[in-house]
Design an enzyme around this catalytic site. Structure first.
Site, PDB file in Angstrom:
ATOM      1  N   GLY A  28       0.806  -1.213   0.000  1.00 20.62           N
ATOM      2  CA  GLY A  28       0.000   0.000   0.000  1.00 20.62           C
ATOM      3  C   GLY A  28       0.838   1.260   0.000  1.00 20.62           C
ATOM      4  O   GLY A  28       2.022   1.238  -0.329  1.00 20.62           O
ATOM      5  N   GLY A  33       6.020   4.767  -8.377  1.00 24.67           N
ATOM      6  CA  GLY A  33       6.738   3.520  -8.629  1.00 24.67           C
ATOM      7  C   GLY A  33       5.779   2.355  -8.780  1.00 24.67           C
ATOM      8  O   GLY A  33       5.889   1.559  -9.714  1.00 24.67           O
ATOM      9  N   HIS A  34       4.822   2.258  -7.845  1.00 24.52           N
ATOM     10  CA  HIS A  34       3.806   1.210  -7.955  1.00 24.52           C
ATOM     11  C   HIS A  34       2.975   1.390  -9.222  1.00 24.52           C
ATOM     12  O   HIS A  34       2.636   0.419  -9.905  1.00 24.52           O
ATOM     13  CB  HIS A  34       2.876   1.255  -6.740  1.00 24.52           C
ATOM     14  CG  HIS A  34       3.538   1.009  -5.429  1.00 24.52           C
ATOM     15  ND1 HIS A  34       3.744   1.993  -4.499  1.00 24.52           N
ATOM     16  CD2 HIS A  34       4.048  -0.130  -4.892  1.00 24.52           C
ATOM     17  CE1 HIS A  34       4.328   1.484  -3.437  1.00 24.52           C
ATOM     18  NE2 HIS A  34       4.536   0.201  -3.650  1.00 24.52           N
ATOM     19  N   GLY A 143       9.794  -4.056  -8.482  1.00 28.55           N
ATOM     20  CA  GLY A 143      10.761  -3.008  -8.776  1.00 28.55           C
ATOM     21  C   GLY A 143      12.178  -3.434  -8.424  1.00 28.55           C
ATOM     22  O   GLY A 143      12.397  -4.248  -7.522  1.00 28.55           O
ATOM     23  N   LYS A 144      13.128  -2.873  -9.110  1.00 27.63           N
ATOM     24  CA  LYS A 144      14.542  -3.192  -8.873  1.00 27.63           C
ATOM     25  C   LYS A 144      15.101  -2.492  -7.632  1.00 27.63           C
ATOM     26  O   LYS A 144      16.222  -2.797  -7.218  1.00 27.63           O
ATOM     27  CB  LYS A 144      15.385  -2.792 -10.087  1.00 27.63           C
ATOM     28  CG  LYS A 144      15.208  -3.698 -11.299  1.00 27.63           C
ATOM     29  CD  LYS A 144      16.141  -3.263 -12.417  1.00 27.63           C
ATOM     30  CE  LYS A 144      16.070  -4.200 -13.609  1.00 27.63           C
ATOM     31  NZ  LYS A 144      16.991  -3.765 -14.702  1.00 27.63           N
ATOM     32  N   LYS A 145      14.332  -1.565  -7.040  1.00 26.67           N
ATOM     33  CA  LYS A 145      14.861  -0.851  -5.876  1.00 26.67           C
ATOM     34  C   LYS A 145      15.152  -1.816  -4.735  1.00 26.67           C
ATOM     35  O   LYS A 145      16.166  -1.712  -4.067  1.00 26.67           O
ATOM     36  CB  LYS A 145      13.905   0.251  -5.424  1.00 26.67           C
ATOM     37  CG  LYS A 145      14.487   1.122  -4.303  1.00 26.67           C
ATOM     38  CD  LYS A 145      13.676   2.378  -4.086  1.00 26.67           C
ATOM     39  CE  LYS A 145      12.417   2.070  -3.322  1.00 26.67           C
ATOM     40  NZ  LYS A 145      12.702   1.711  -1.901  1.00 26.67           N
ATOM     41  N   MET A 180      11.682   6.698  -5.568  1.00 28.00           N
ATOM     42  CA  MET A 180      10.358   6.659  -4.962  1.00 28.00           C
ATOM     43  C   MET A 180      10.329   5.620  -3.842  1.00 28.00           C
ATOM     44  O   MET A 180      10.836   4.505  -3.992  1.00 28.00           O
ATOM     45  CB  MET A 180       9.310   6.276  -6.005  1.00 28.00           C
ATOM     46  CG  MET A 180       9.094   7.318  -7.077  1.00 28.00           C
ATOM     47  SD  MET A 180       7.837   8.480  -6.565  1.00 28.00           S
ATOM     48  CE  MET A 180       7.699   9.462  -8.072  1.00 28.00           C
TER      49      MET A 180
END
EC number: 6.3.2.1
Length: 272
Positions: A28, A33-34, A143-145, A180
């Protein structure tokens, strides 16, 4: 968009779907980014399912489980605008019983993020596997983060023979370069300004590699100079299996940074 809250509702919906399913598991507090993950899933699949679940088993004692940002109504609107078909929002008691069969992350989960958060990745893999078994996605988007998490999920899918494609998506950044994160809301204006040194250090590392400077210690030293004044938890240069490198290996290297701003940890990385 239909909102589902129980296992039975989700299973009933899933029985009726015979086409491709794109899945984005989240905790959530959705941001751009989401949204980028949802849009990619929307473009590549017939049906898109998003889950919102703040997973307690990946938080250690004293971490920010109770304070983790929750914006359910705003998140519902975002999913609706992004044309999500189904939004799964279970309760903790829906996802977990008093006694559980546990998932154990491999030894490499105890380096970097796992070194200071032992057991964190056990909880991540536990909930992701549960969600995969419920949603049965064709493609799942991450995501790659959260690079170490992504790597372990890919390994879990391989080791447990799950018929799911894991789609790794590039980091989405603010206009000033800050990666983000749902935790960015915790930053004061001064901390947010200082946090820009993280992405600047990674850009500098990329410039050095572009000039054929591949020595890891030289790259780390330069990054530390750029991040002068920050509380750096670690700078790591690893291959895709999260083994430390002494020389950058092109197409097989991730440079990872974590810095603290008060009680807030910010992660960022560069894939080379």
């Amino acid at each position: 968009m239909k909102i589902l809250t129980t296992i039975e509702e989700l299973q009933e919906v899933r029985k009726e779907i015979s086409s491709s399913v794109g899945f984005i598991p989240t905790m959530g507090a959705l941001h751009d980014g989401h949204i980028s993950l949802i849009k990619k899933a929307r473009a590549e699949n017939d049906i898109v399912i998003v889950s919102i679940f703040v997973n307690p088993t990946q938080f250690l004692p004293g971490e920010d489980l109770d304070k983790y940002p929750r914006r359910d109504e705003a998140d519902k609107k975002i999913c609706q605008m992004c044309k999500v078909d189904y939004l799964f929002m279970p309760k903790i008691t829906t996802m977990y019983e008093k006694e559980e069969v546990l998932i154990k992350a491999p030894n490499r989960s105890y380096v970097l993020e796992g070194e200071t958060r032992p057991g964190h990745f056990d909880g991540v893999l536990q909930v992701v596997l549960k969600l995969f078994n419920l949603v049965k996605p064709t493609n799942a988007y991450f995501g790659k983060k959260d690079a170490q998490q992504l790597s372990l999920i890919i390994q879990m899918v391989k080791n447990l023979f799950l018929d799911i494609n894991i789609i790794a998506c590039d980091i989405v950044r603010e206009s000033d370069g800050l990666a983000m994160s749902s935790r960015n809301v915790y930053l004061t204006p001064e901390q947010r300004s200082e946090a820009l040194k993280i992405s600047k250090s990674l850009r500098k590392a990329g410039e050095l590699v572009g000039k054929k400077q591949l020595n890891v210690e030289t790259i780390k030293a330069t990054m530390k100079e750029v991040m002068s004044g920050l509380d750096i938890e670690y700078i790591a240069v690893v291959n895709r299996n999260f083994e430390e490198l002494t020389q950058v290996e092109l197409s097989n290297t991730i440079i990872l940074v974590v810095a603290r701003f008060g009680n807030t940890r910010l992660l960022d990385n560069l894939w080379l």
